[in-house]
Motif scaffolding. Structure first.
Motif, PDB file in Angstrom:
ATOM      1  N   SER A   1       0.823  -1.205   0.000  1.00 37.33           N
ATOM      2  CA  SER A   1       0.000   0.000   0.000  1.00 37.33           C
ATOM      3  C   SER A   1       0.858   1.255   0.000  1.00 37.33           C
ATOM      4  O   SER A   1       0.538   2.237  -0.694  1.00 37.33           O
ATOM      5  CB  SER A   1      -0.922  -0.015   1.221  1.00 37.33           C
ATOM      6  OG  SER A   1      -1.783   1.094   1.223  1.00 37.33           O
TER       7      SER A   1
ATOM      8  N   PRO B   1      -6.368  -0.496   3.756  1.00 42.03           N
ATOM      9  CA  PRO B   1      -6.352  -1.961   3.607  1.00 42.03           C
ATOM     10  C   PRO B   1      -5.899  -2.687   4.868  1.00 42.03           C
ATOM     11  O   PRO B   1      -6.355  -3.802   5.138  1.00 42.03           O
ATOM     12  CB  PRO B   1      -5.357  -2.181   2.458  1.00 42.03           C
ATOM     13  CG  PRO B   1      -5.325  -0.888   1.710  1.00 42.03           C
ATOM     14  CD  PRO B   1      -5.532   0.169   2.746  1.00 42.03           C
TER      15      PRO B   1
ATOM     16  N   VAL C   1      -8.854  -2.955   7.305  1.00 48.27           N
ATOM     17  CA  VAL C   1      -9.775  -3.994   6.835  1.00 48.27           C
ATOM     18  C   VAL C   1      -9.218  -5.374   7.160  1.00 48.27           C
ATOM     19  O   VAL C   1      -9.933  -6.258   7.645  1.00 48.27           O
ATOM     20  CB  VAL C   1     -10.015  -3.853   5.324  1.00 48.27           C
ATOM     21  CG1 VAL C   1     -10.839  -5.019   4.797  1.00 48.27           C
ATOM     22  CG2 VAL C   1     -10.718  -2.533   5.019  1.00 48.27           C
ATOM     23  N   GLN C   2      -7.925  -5.575   6.912  1.00 48.95           N
ATOM     24  CA  GLN C   2      -7.308  -6.865   7.181  1.00 48.95           C
ATOM     25  C   GLN C   2      -7.321  -7.185   8.667  1.00 48.95           C
ATOM     26  O   GLN C   2      -7.478  -8.351   9.056  1.00 48.95           O
ATOM     27  CB  GLN C   2      -5.862  -6.872   6.660  1.00 48.95           C
ATOM     28  CG  GLN C   2      -5.131  -8.192   6.833  1.00 48.95           C
ATOM     29  CD  GLN C   2      -5.811  -9.318   6.089  1.00 48.95           C
ATOM     30  OE1 GLN C   2      -6.246  -9.150   4.950  1.00 48.95           O
ATOM     31  NE2 GLN C   2      -5.910 -10.486   6.712  1.00 48.95           N
TER      32      GLN C   2
ATOM     33  N   GLY D   1     -15.705  -7.478   7.980  1.00 48.45           N
ATOM     34  CA  GLY D   1     -14.465  -7.160   7.281  1.00 48.45           C
ATOM     35  C   GLY D   1     -14.634  -7.117   5.775  1.00 48.45           C
ATOM     36  O   GLY D   1     -14.125  -6.212   5.097  1.00 48.45           O
ATOM     37  N   GLU D   2     -15.354  -8.084   5.215  1.00 45.18           N
ATOM     38  CA  GLU D   2     -15.578  -8.103   3.770  1.00 45.18           C
ATOM     39  C   GLU D   2     -16.421  -6.907   3.336  1.00 45.18           C
ATOM     40  O   GLU D   2     -16.176  -6.320   2.270  1.00 45.18           O
ATOM     41  CB  GLU D   2     -16.262  -9.406   3.364  1.00 45.18           C
ATOM     42  CG  GLU D   2     -15.377 -10.642   3.472  1.00 45.18           C
ATOM     43  CD  GLU D   2     -14.236 -10.627   2.459  1.00 45.18           C
ATOM     44  OE1 GLU D   2     -14.302  -9.841   1.493  1.00 45.18           O
ATOM     45  OE2 GLU D   2     -13.279 -11.393   2.641  1.00 45.18           O
TER      46      GLU D   2
ATOM     47  N   ARG E   1     -14.190  -3.913   3.322  1.00 42.89           N
ATOM     48  CA  ARG E   1     -13.316  -3.960   2.154  1.00 42.89           C
ATOM     49  C   ARG E   1     -14.041  -3.434   0.906  1.00 42.89           C
ATOM     50  O   ARG E   1     -13.491  -2.645   0.135  1.00 42.89           O
ATOM     51  CB  ARG E   1     -12.830  -5.390   1.913  1.00 42.89           C
ATOM     52  CG  ARG E   1     -11.789  -5.497   0.807  1.00 42.89           C
ATOM     53  CD  ARG E   1     -11.740  -6.931   0.251  1.00 42.89           C
ATOM     54  NE  ARG E   1     -11.394  -7.902   1.273  1.00 42.89           N
ATOM     55  CZ  ARG E   1     -10.151  -8.198   1.616  1.00 42.89           C
ATOM     56  NH1 ARG E   1      -9.145  -7.600   1.027  1.00 42.89           N
ATOM     57  NH2 ARG E   1      -9.932  -9.107   2.549  1.00 42.89           N
ATOM     58  N   GLU E   2     -15.280  -3.878   0.719  1.00 43.38           N
ATOM     59  CA  GLU E   2     -16.047  -3.421  -0.423  1.00 43.38           C
ATOM     60  C   GLU E   2     -16.361  -1.935  -0.341  1.00 43.38           C
ATOM     61  O   GLU E   2     -16.348  -1.225  -1.351  1.00 43.38           O
ATOM     62  CB  GLU E   2     -17.346  -4.213  -0.534  1.00 43.38           C
ATOM     63  CG  GLU E   2     -17.151  -5.692  -0.862  1.00 43.38           C
ATOM     64  CD  GLU E   2     -18.456  -6.444  -0.906  1.00 43.38           C
ATOM     65  OE1 GLU E   2     -19.521  -5.814  -0.708  1.00 43.38           O
ATOM     66  OE2 GLU E   2     -18.432  -7.669  -1.121  1.00 43.38           O
TER      67      GLU E   2
ATOM     68  N   ASP F   1     -13.298   0.030  -1.369  1.00 46.70           N
ATOM     69  CA  ASP F   1     -12.755  -0.271  -2.694  1.00 46.70           C
ATOM     70  C   ASP F   1     -13.185   0.823  -3.685  1.00 46.70           C
ATOM     71  O   ASP F   1     -14.377   1.049  -3.870  1.00 46.70           O
ATOM     72  CB  ASP F   1     -13.279  -1.639  -3.163  1.00 46.70           C
ATOM     73  CG  ASP F   1     -12.572  -2.094  -4.430  1.00 46.70           C
ATOM     74  OD1 ASP F   1     -11.870  -1.286  -5.059  1.00 46.70           O
ATOM     75  OD2 ASP F   1     -12.744  -3.279  -4.803  1.00 46.70           O
TER      76      ASP F   1
END
Length: 315
Positions: A196, A231, A234-235, A301-302, A305-306, A309
């Motif tokens: 990143s 990121p 999110v991770q 988390g997913e 992430r979306e 994005d």
């Protein structure tokens, strides 16, 4: 809404319409936009509800649990061929475990143990990974190559196997489990943050900061790093789900330490194997708690992430 006045008698017939006032409402930040998208995402809402319930149960365990994590109030009801189940004994709605502990209370205390281990191990992995990622992504060159080759070696070993190896070296105990899971997560955060930060090097704000004569350290810490954390955050949310599962796995393998009757979901699964025929709920309920908790963190988390994005933000 604006209106145009009609021509006045004896005046000019050509009257200009008033200029509308334009108010600057300001732009929407990345995180505000992400939060707005999360509120409209059913998957994010479901994940947030699960995680919220898990956190409340874990934090309020001393108030919600009727008995302590290692108390055995129903040991007189246990026989070699029978373990009371749902509602069979007054005061124990989910029944007892093989030691005579209240199953409901142990599940509640197990949530607290999973939260502590999950958060602490993720914090260890995040801190170590960010340190390596900042050095590799900010300095680059030979330092980057050396760090990344070491990270590649660690990534070549499966996370759980690496955690088991570290826990076996450090010895049994909750602290060893946290260190083992945290160290196994360091390569993930290091590589992610490094990638990143590298992607930010050619950004216009980086060139502007260099033109202004800012020092390399100031550019990295004040500009490059803050814009690279999305990121990683999110991770970290997704890693909490993995940490809960890994903690249960290490306890199931006997590396969690503590006494046999200690309230921890993985340990409860270990000692439930011998009673699957007469009390399957002893294995089913802790396993269900682990699965639902991991699902909640994964959904959240997913969804995050979306929401962050750029490809989906434009839709």
């Amino acid at each position: 809404m604006s209106t145009t006045l009609p021509p006045q008698p004896g005046g000019d017939t050509d009257v200009a319409a008033p200029v509308p006032v334009v108010r600057d409402t300001g732009g929407t930040s990345l995180w505000k936009d992400a939060f707005r998208r999360l509120r409209k995402n059913p998957q994010a809402i479901a994940g947030a509800v699960i995680v919220g319930v898990f956190l409340l149960v874990a934090v309020l365990a001393p108030l919600l649990a009727r008995y302590g994590g290692e108390e055995l109030p129903g040991r007189t009801y246990i026989t070699p061929t029978h373990i009371p189940g749902f509602g069979e004994v007054e005061g124990f709605p989910l029944g007892l475990d093989r030691f005579g502990g209240d199953l409901l209370s142990k599940l509640i205390w197990g949530a607290q143990a999973s939260l502590v281990i999950g958060v602490m191990s993720t914090a260890i992995g995040l801190a170590g990974g960010m340190l390596l990622g900042i050095i590799a992504g900010g300095i680059g060159g030979k330092v980057d190559n050396v760090i990344m080759r070491a990270v590649d070696i660690l990534l070549s070993v499966p996370n759980l196997l690496l955690a088991v190896s570290i826990a076996a070296i450090l010895g049994q105990g909750a602290f060893a489990v946290m260190i083992a899971i945290g160290v196994a997560q360091v390569p993930i955060f290091a590589r992610l943050l490094r990638s990143s930060m590298i992607s930010q090097r050619s950004a216009e704000y980086m060139l502007a900061a260099q033109t202004l004569g800012l020092s390399r350290g100031a550019i990295i810490m004040n500009h490059q790093l803050p814009n690279s954390l999305g990121p990683v955050i999110v991770q970290a949310t997704l890693t909490l789900a993995t940490a809960v599962i890994d903690a249960a796995a290490l306890s199931f393998l006997g590396l969690g330490g503590g006494r046999p009757q200690t309230a921890e979901w993985g340990r409860m699964l270990t000692y439930a194997q011998a009673e699957l025929g007469i009390a399957p709920q002893l294995a089913f309920l802790p396993g269900l708690c682990i699965a639902i908790t991991a699902l909640g963190f994964t959904l959240l988390g997913e969804s995050l992430r979306e929401a962050l994005d750029p490809k989906t933000r434009a839709k």
